[in-house]
Design a protein around this motif. Structure first.
Motif, PDB file in Angstrom:
ATOM      1  N   GLU A  29       0.794  -1.226   0.000  1.00  0.00           N
ATOM      2  CA  GLU A  29       0.000   0.000   0.000  1.00  0.00           C
ATOM      3  C   GLU A  29       0.830   1.281   0.000  1.00  0.00           C
ATOM      4  N   PHE A  30       2.043   1.222   0.549  1.00  0.00           N
ATOM      5  CA  PHE A  30       2.885   2.409   0.675  1.00  0.00           C
ATOM      6  C   PHE A  30       4.316   2.097   0.228  1.00  0.00           C
ATOM      7  N   PRO A  31       4.515   1.776  -1.046  1.00  0.00           N
ATOM      8  CA  PRO A  31       5.866   1.417  -1.512  1.00  0.00           C
ATOM      9  C   PRO A  31       6.876   2.551  -1.331  1.00  0.00           C
ATOM     10  N   GLN A  32       6.404   3.782  -1.238  1.00  0.00           N
ATOM     11  CA  GLN A  32       7.297   4.929  -1.102  1.00  0.00           C
ATOM     12  C   GLN A  32       8.070   4.931   0.218  1.00  0.00           C
ATOM     13  N   ILE A  33       7.624   4.207   1.223  1.00  0.00           N
ATOM     14  CA  ILE A  33       8.380   4.195   2.485  1.00  0.00           C
ATOM     15  C   ILE A  33       9.475   3.148   2.495  1.00  0.00           C
ATOM     16  N   ALA A  34       9.553   2.326   1.453  1.00  0.00           N
ATOM     17  CA  ALA A  34      10.638   1.352   1.284  1.00  0.00           C
ATOM     18  C   ALA A  34      10.777   0.428   2.487  1.00  0.00           C
TER      19      ALA A  34
END
Length: 156
Positions: A29-34
């Protein structure tokens, strides 16, 4: 385990999501937080999450210390992981307040954020997050956070 005022033990609640399930949810859901690279969820259970922020020079500010925005992100993601472990898959939960007090200069290495839920209600989750450099007991920062929870029946 602490005893309550009437000498009864508190009820231990099973987490809604395991550590592996929280990690997978965040990655999807939140790939940007790695998650798994920049952040690693080390432990989660009902009311608690321990998150590691992996050190990199990109986290440093002038003077060679971890930047405030990086620590703020660690606090926010750790709190969200505790909310997920406690309340389940809630993609639309949002931070409504996060206050951070910087207490000392953190060492330039991995940082740990330990989030504890103080109150989990129908619409709000309130918690605190302790931040420290890996291998150090003394806090570098302390944060409090409130998350707004949408209707859970629509989120699961």
């Amino acid at each position: 385990m602490e005893l309550l005022g009437d000498n009864t033990l508190p009820q231990l609640q099973a987490p809604k999501l395991s550590t592996a399930e929280v990690t997978l949810f965040l990655a999807e859901e939140f790939p940007q937080i790695a998650i798994g690279r920049a952040f690693k969820l080390e432990e989660s259970r009902h009311g608690f999450a321990r998150l590691r922020m992996c050190y990199g020079e990109h986290l440093l500010r002038p003077g060679g210390t971890i930047s405030g925005p990086a620590m703020f992100a660690l606090a926010d993601v750790a709190m969200y992981a505790a909310v997920l472990a406690s309340a389940g898959r809630i993609a639309h939960a949002v931070t409504t307040n996060l206050n951070i007090n910087f207490l000392r200069k953190p060492a330039p290495r991995d940082m740990i954020g330990e989030a504890r839920i103080l109150k989990l209600g129908k619409r709000l989750a309130v918690g605190e997050i302790a931040l420290h450099s890996d291998g150090e007991a003394e806090l570098a920062a302390h944060a409090t956070a409130t998350y707004s929870l949408p209707d859970r029946a629509k989120s699961d």
